[in-house]
Design an enzyme around this catalytic site. Structure first.
Site, short mmCIF file in Angstrom:
data_model
loop_
_atom_site.label_atom_id
_atom_site.label_comp_id
_atom_site.label_asym_id
_atom_site.label_seq_id
_atom_site.Cartn_x
_atom_site.Cartn_y
_atom_site.Cartn_z
CG ASN A 120 7.89 13.32 -19.23
OD1 ASN A 120 9.11 13.34 -19.31
ND2 ASN A 120 7.22 12.27 -18.76
CG ASP A 151 1.85 11.69 -12.67
OD1 ASP A 151 2.52 10.87 -12.02
OD2 ASP A 151 2.13 12.91 -12.74
CB ILE A 200 7.69 2.36 -11.14
CG1 ILE A 200 6.86 2.14 -12.40
CG2 ILE A 200 8.87 1.39 -11.06
CD1 ILE A 200 7.53 2.58 -13.68
O1 C5P Z 1 4.78 11.54 -7.87
P1 C5P Z 1 5.94 12.04 -8.66
O2 C5P Z 1 5.84 11.74 -10.12
O3 C5P Z 1 6.28 13.47 -8.41
O4 C5P Z 1 7.17 11.19 -8.06
C1 C5P Z 1 8.43 11.21 -8.62
C2 C5P Z 1 9.18 9.96 -8.27
O5 C5P Z 1 8.33 8.82 -8.40
C3 C5P Z 1 10.30 9.70 -9.21
O6 C5P Z 1 11.30 8.99 -8.53
C4 C5P Z 1 9.66 8.85 -10.30
O7 C5P Z 1 10.62 8.07 -10.99
C5 C5P Z 1 8.73 8.01 -9.49
N1 C5P Z 1 7.48 7.61 -10.18
C6 C5P Z 1 7.30 6.30 -10.55
N2 C5P Z 1 6.13 5.91 -11.17
C7 C5P Z 1 5.16 6.80 -11.39
C8 C5P Z 1 5.34 8.15 -11.02
C9 C5P Z 1 6.51 8.52 -10.43
O8 C5P Z 1 8.21 5.49 -10.35
N3 C5P Z 1 4.03 6.42 -11.97
#
Ligand code: C5P
Length: 412
Positions: A211, A279, A308
């Site tokens: 991304n 994701d 994470i």
């Molecule tokens: O679910 P989303 O991607 O919108 O969430 C964003 C937050 O979750 C951010 O703080 C991102 O660093 C964290 N995140 C993560 N691991 C993932 C997806 C998002 O730590 N696989």
């Protein structure tokens, strides 16, 4: 002991409307035990009087290079050396240009050229003057020579325009001074973990899912936490950014590598997940480059990556005292972020609008809303560096407090 006890600041005041704010700065430095000696330029004297400066600093104010009394009493070389730090506030475009060129045509510029002490500048000028390539080049030259800077901020200008160029507030300059002296290390002894940048998920040896995250916000947060004294680990996906000074930076590619590096960095007091983690990843990345061979496009089976932020929030005894996530949203920013706070189990979410035209992704500025159980705190649009500094200060305040029952429960 006061944080600036025994520190001597030579304050150069050049000619800008923001000079009035330096009166407050002098008061704040002195409250913390620092001594201030002022050098006032001719233009600066149009905005503040030597009398006010002398009254607040309780010292003589120096302004004339060719004053016999000044020279016999102090001498401009001694003046420039008898300080622990030289602060130029406000630093006009003109004085920055003179400093960059090494010109010395008055007491202030002579002292700045003669000094062997560190220099901190607080630029203040009209936004076009600030944006001008000449000013930016001058500042870059000064920074390359080790000159420190604070601000400017975005806001209304005395000239009626709006933009970057307002001098940093006295409180921010004070913080920069304290940081320089290592006096403001509210996170000393604390450990911080920050994730930043995108992740790359391999499809085959040459292709990946990724991304547009630049990593600027996460890197700035790691630097800001380290500046406040935290032992900081930055786990970064692929970015073009240099490793921040004083931060232990681990470079990873995939979400799973990022998670492993984060888990290895535990325990820590605060975790800030600023990375834009993919994701999904390919279920079966190919070991050889996929060939077209005139066939239909391959079906790419995807599976979910570990979250994470959610994992760190649910890490049991190893859970950091404070877990902060980001929510990059393109619509219903606050509503979606509030739902995310609950879903991920973190303490704060910084929600930002990344819809087209905001320039957040890859840009230098950000508009964030800090959401916690208590509500929403919307911050004005500011640079990512300033978001990082504000967040680090808030983290320091929160960690500085006695643990509340909520965090006690979490640890049990
Ligand atoms: O679910 P989303 O991607 O919108 O969430 C964003 C937050 O979750 C951010 O703080 C991102 O660093 C964290 N995140 C993560 N691991 C993932 C997806 C998002 O730590 N696989």
């Amino acid at each position: 002991m006061s944080s600036l006890a025994g520190k001597r600041i030579l304050l150069v005041i050049s000619g800008g409307i923001a000079a009035y704010k330096t009166l407050e700065l002098i008061r704040r430095v002195r409250e913390r035990g620092g001594a201030v000696r002022c050098v006032l330029t001719k233009a600066g004297a149009q905005f503040v009087t030597p009398l006010s400066l002398a009254a607040l600093s309780e010292d003589k104010v120096y302004s004339d290079l060719f004053s016999l009394t000044d020279e016999s009493e102090m001498g401009h070389i001694r003046l420039s050396r008898e300080a622990d730090l030289v602060v130029v506030a406000p630093a006009t475009a003109d004085i920055l240009a003179k400093m960059a060129q090494g010109r010395a045509d008055d007491l202030a510029t002579t002292a700045l050229l003669a000094t062997d002490k560190p220099v901190l500048v607080a630029p203040a000028m009209n936004l076009r003057m600030w944006d001008h390539a000449a000013t930016q080049a001058n500042l870059a030259t000064l920074k390359a020579r080790g000159v420190l800077s604070v601000g400017p901020n975005e806001g209304d200008m005395a000239c009626g325009e709006y933009g970057f160029g307002r001098m940093a507030e006295p409180e921010e300059i004070l913080r920069a001074i304290e940081e320089f002296f290592g006096a403001a290390a509210p996170l000393a002894g604390r450990r911080a973990l920050v994730t930043s940048g995108p992740t790359y998920e391999a499809i085959d040896p040459v292709r990946f899912i990724g991304n547009r995250s630049s990593g600027r916000q996460g890197h700035a947060i790691a630097l800001a936490l380290a500046r406040l004294g935290a032992r900081t680990t930055l786990v970064s996906g692929p970015t073009g950014l240099a490793d921040p000074a004083g931060v232990d930076t681990l470079r990873v590619e995939s979400a799973r590598d990022m998670l492993a590096a984060c888990e290895a960095a535990l325990p820590c007091d605060v975790a800030v997940c600023a990375a834009a983690v993919s994701d999904w990843r390919a279920k079966k990345p190919r070991t050889q480059k996929m060939k077209k061979n005139g066939k239909a496009p391959p079906d790419l089976e995807l599976i979910a990556n570990p979250d994470i932020l959610a994992k760190l929030s649910a890490a049991g005894n190893a859970r950091p005292q404070l877990v902060v996530g980001f929510a990059a949203e393109t619509e219903k920013v606050i509503e979606h972020a509030q739902a995310k706070l609950a879903k991920k189990g973190c303490d704060w979410i910084l929600a930002n609008d990344v819809s087209e035209g905001t320039g957040t992704f890859g840009g230098d500025v950000n508009t964030v809303h800090l959401i916690d159980a208590g509500g929403v705190d919307s911050w004005p649009r500011m640079t990512k560096d300033d978001v990082a500094a504000k967040l680090a200060t808030r983290i320091a305040k929160t960690l500085g407090r006695a643990p509340d029952t909520k965090s006690e429960n979490r640890k049990s």
